[in-house]
Structure formats: structure tokens, C-alpha cells
Write a protein that holds these residues in place. Sequence first.
Motif, PDB file in Angstrom:
ATOM      1  N   GLN A 128       0.863  -1.238   0.263  1.00  0.00           N
ATOM      2  CA  GLN A 128       0.107   0.080   0.008  1.00  0.00           C
ATOM      3  C   GLN A 128       0.710   1.084  -0.046  1.00  0.00           C
ATOM      4  OE1 GLN A 128      -2.806  -0.473   3.442  1.00  0.00           O
ATOM      5  NE2 GLN A 128      -4.204  -1.150   2.001  1.00  0.00           N
ATOM      6  N   HIS A 130       2.633   2.213  -2.803  1.00  0.00           N
ATOM      7  CA  HIS A 130       2.562   2.799  -3.981  1.00  0.00           C
ATOM      8  C   HIS A 130       4.126   2.860  -4.543  1.00  0.00           C
ATOM      9  CE1 HIS A 130      -1.611   3.434  -2.852  1.00  0.00           C
ATOM     10  NE2 HIS A 130      -1.253   4.538  -1.674  1.00  0.00           N
ATOM     11  N   THR A 131       4.963   2.144  -4.105  1.00  0.00           N
ATOM     12  CA  THR A 131       6.346   2.391  -4.538  1.00  0.00           C
ATOM     13  C   THR A 131       6.616   1.058  -5.159  1.00  0.00           C
ATOM     14  OG1 THR A 131       6.700   3.858  -2.887  1.00  0.00           O
ATOM     15  CG2 THR A 131       8.523   2.938  -3.587  1.00  0.00           C
ATOM     16  N   SER A 147       6.864   5.688  -8.458  1.00  0.00           N
ATOM     17  CA  SER A 147       5.183   5.504  -7.752  1.00  0.00           C
ATOM     18  C   SER A 147       4.351   5.095  -8.903  1.00  0.00           C
ATOM     19  CB  SER A 147       4.806   6.996  -7.161  1.00  0.00           C
ATOM     20  OG  SER A 147       5.579   7.523  -6.284  1.00  0.00           O
ATOM     21  N   TYR A 148       3.156   4.516  -7.966  1.00  0.00           N
ATOM     22  CA  TYR A 148       2.188   3.697  -8.952  1.00  0.00           C
ATOM     23  C   TYR A 148       0.732   3.913  -8.178  1.00  0.00           C
ATOM     24  CZ  TYR A 148       3.264  -0.384  -6.266  1.00  0.00           C
ATOM     25  OH  TYR A 148       3.214  -1.258  -5.221  1.00  0.00           O
ATOM     26  N   GLU A 149      -0.303   4.073  -8.817  1.00  0.00           N
ATOM     27  CA  GLU A 149      -1.538   4.165  -8.194  1.00  0.00           C
ATOM     28  C   GLU A 149      -2.179   2.719  -7.717  1.00  0.00           C
ATOM     29  OE1 GLU A 149      -4.205   6.064 -10.402  1.00  0.00           O
ATOM     30  OE2 GLU A 149      -3.133   7.998 -10.509  1.00  0.00           O
ATOM     31  N   GLY A 150      -2.674   2.687  -6.743  1.00  0.00           N
ATOM     32  CA  GLY A 150      -3.239   1.358  -6.309  1.00  0.00           C
ATOM     33  C   GLY A 150      -2.271   0.514  -5.300  1.00  0.00           C
ATOM     34  N   GLU A 151      -2.823  -0.744  -5.206  1.00  0.00           N
ATOM     35  CA  GLU A 151      -2.041  -1.764  -4.358  1.00  0.00           C
ATOM     36  C   GLU A 151      -1.101  -2.403  -5.135  1.00  0.00           C
ATOM     37  OE1 GLU A 151      -4.489  -4.200  -1.664  1.00  0.00           O
ATOM     38  OE2 GLU A 151      -5.203  -2.421  -0.621  1.00  0.00           O
ATOM     39  N   ASP A 166      -3.320  -6.621  -8.252  1.00  0.00           N
ATOM     40  CA  ASP A 166      -3.185  -5.698  -7.285  1.00  0.00           C
ATOM     41  C   ASP A 166      -4.471  -6.232  -6.268  1.00  0.00           C
ATOM     42  OD1 ASP A 166      -5.860  -5.243  -8.689  1.00  0.00           O
ATOM     43  OD2 ASP A 166      -5.677  -3.230  -9.010  1.00  0.00           O
ATOM     44  N   THR A 172      -2.591  -5.590 -14.654  1.00  0.00           N
ATOM     45  CA  THR A 172      -2.348  -4.054 -15.400  1.00  0.00           C
ATOM     46  C   THR A 172      -0.876  -4.374 -16.049  1.00  0.00           C
ATOM     47  OG1 THR A 172      -3.260  -2.971 -13.663  1.00  0.00           O
ATOM     48  CG2 THR A 172      -1.560  -1.752 -14.969  1.00  0.00           C
ATOM     49  N   ARG A 174       2.488  -3.139 -17.668  1.00  0.00           N
ATOM     50  CA  ARG A 174       3.657  -1.766 -17.559  1.00  0.00           C
ATOM     51  C   ARG A 174       4.773  -1.784 -18.378  1.00  0.00           C
ATOM     52  NH1 ARG A 174       2.041   1.108 -13.121  1.00  0.00           N
ATOM     53  NH2 ARG A 174       0.507   0.323 -11.696  1.00  0.00           N
TER      54      ARG A 174
END
Length: 278
Positions: A128, A130-131, A147-151, A166, A172, A174
Motif C-alpha cells: 500500500q 505505492h512504490t 510511484s504507482y496508483e493502487g495496491e 493488485d 495491469t 507496465r
Amino acid sequence: MFDEKRATRRGLALGAAGLLALAGCGTGEAEAVDEVDATDAAGVESLKVEVVETYDHDAGSFTQGLQLAEHPTYGSVLYESAGLYGESDVRITDPGTGDVLATQDLPAEQFAEGLTLTDTDLWQITWQEHTAHRRDPVTLDIVESVSYEGEGWGICYDGAQLVMSDGSSTLTFRDPKTFAPTGTVDVTLDGEPVAQINELECVDGQVWANLWQTDQIVRIDPATGEVVAVVDAAGLLPEEDSAGADVLNGIAAAEEEGAFYLTGKHWPKLFLVRFTPA
């Protein structure tokens, strides 16, 4: 021998956060998850686990990510990401003995999740925070943090792109250099969403995934999101080895085609297995 520092740190870790996280991948209030049923799903293989070899594994590791690779100093090794607040690290281990050959801790406020190797880098994600940390696969040193969004739960590399879970039914994609998202796919079995997708392993254009809180592993076609095989791994860890162990988690393709290494959170054993028709 297993890393004595790890055992000491485990005893001194942040108690409240650690106990909270022991309930699962990263949430202390998770509800029980039903296993997926492939019985009536057309075109979906039902598989079971055939154990080839059994090895020792550091029961102090809350295993979140696992991958086999060649290291210039140590030879054939397993890269492993271990979670829990105050205990998280990345390590290189000997698959035959379980010995920890090298390790680097994460900050106490970060909960490590999956990891994967690209052609040049070792990516490790956090739950959690975001790293994502891009590491040198030889030294384990952090080269860059993004950084990224979400879990963050699981991650693998298919040779062209990263695939990340997630905990939901969405994967997702990347960029392997920048970590920027490039697309998503929804995972389904017989038209129904499959959630709690956790640790990932990319093999031959397919994604193998642990389903958190279950003894199941699924094979996903990343082009469509469809589950094309379901593995029942129930009973893999013998009852006499299960004291203090948590759920199945950790899948790595082995050197021999069609073979995999499997383990779990706080499991004292690592298994070399094959998946065969149920």
C-alpha cells in the motif's frame, strides 16, 4: 544455515502491524474467499500437483514473490521478496538448501510484495506504499524508486512487458523500463471475474497466478484474461510441517520445462513440482 538476523528481526518487528498482516496478503479484515470451480467450464484444464523434489525453505520468510535465475556469483538462485511491516526484504537464496545468500531490508514502513526480473533489472513492489523499487539484480541495491496508483500484489515479466496484480480481477501491463501502465485486462473464468490474484509467474506467453487464501493456482491467457487452467495444490505442505505456516504463495518456473518451484508464506519447505491432469 538460515539467516539468523532474520529470526531476530522477526521477534522485534512491529507487533501490531505484523499480526494484522498475518491474516493474508496485506489486509487484516479479509473475508474468506471461495475457490474457483472449473468443473463445468468449457476448455479449462483441471490440474493437480505432482511433487518431484522437496527442499528446505526459510520459514521466517513471508513469501510474496519468487523467481529462479542465474547469478554471476552464486549460480542458479531464487530471488525472493518477503513481506510484513518491519520484516520486509529482498533476498537471494539457494534453491537446494534454502540458505539465504544475500539480503537487503526495506524500510520498516514498507510491506514488500511481488518481484520479477527483466533483461536488466529486478523490480520489487510494495503493498500500500505505492512504490516500486528497481534494483540491481547482482547487488540488490536500489537503482530507482517509482510511484504507482493502487495496491501492489504480484508481478512478472513476459519478455516484453510487466504484468502486475493488485488483488482484484484486473491485471495491469507496465513498461519494463519506466513502470508506466500501458493497459489492463480483466481476468475471468467461464465469464465470471476471478479476484484475489496474487503472486504471478510469466511463462511462454501465459501468466500463472496464486489465488490468495486458496490452494489454487490458475493459468491466465493475458491476451483475453481468460483462465485456461486451474491447479489444485491442496495438501502440498504436509500437516507435520504446517505449524506456523500461512497460505500458499510463491511460484517460479524451474529450469526444466514444465516444472515449477512452489512455496508459501512462512513455509519451511520448497517444492519442485509438475502440474498433471486431475
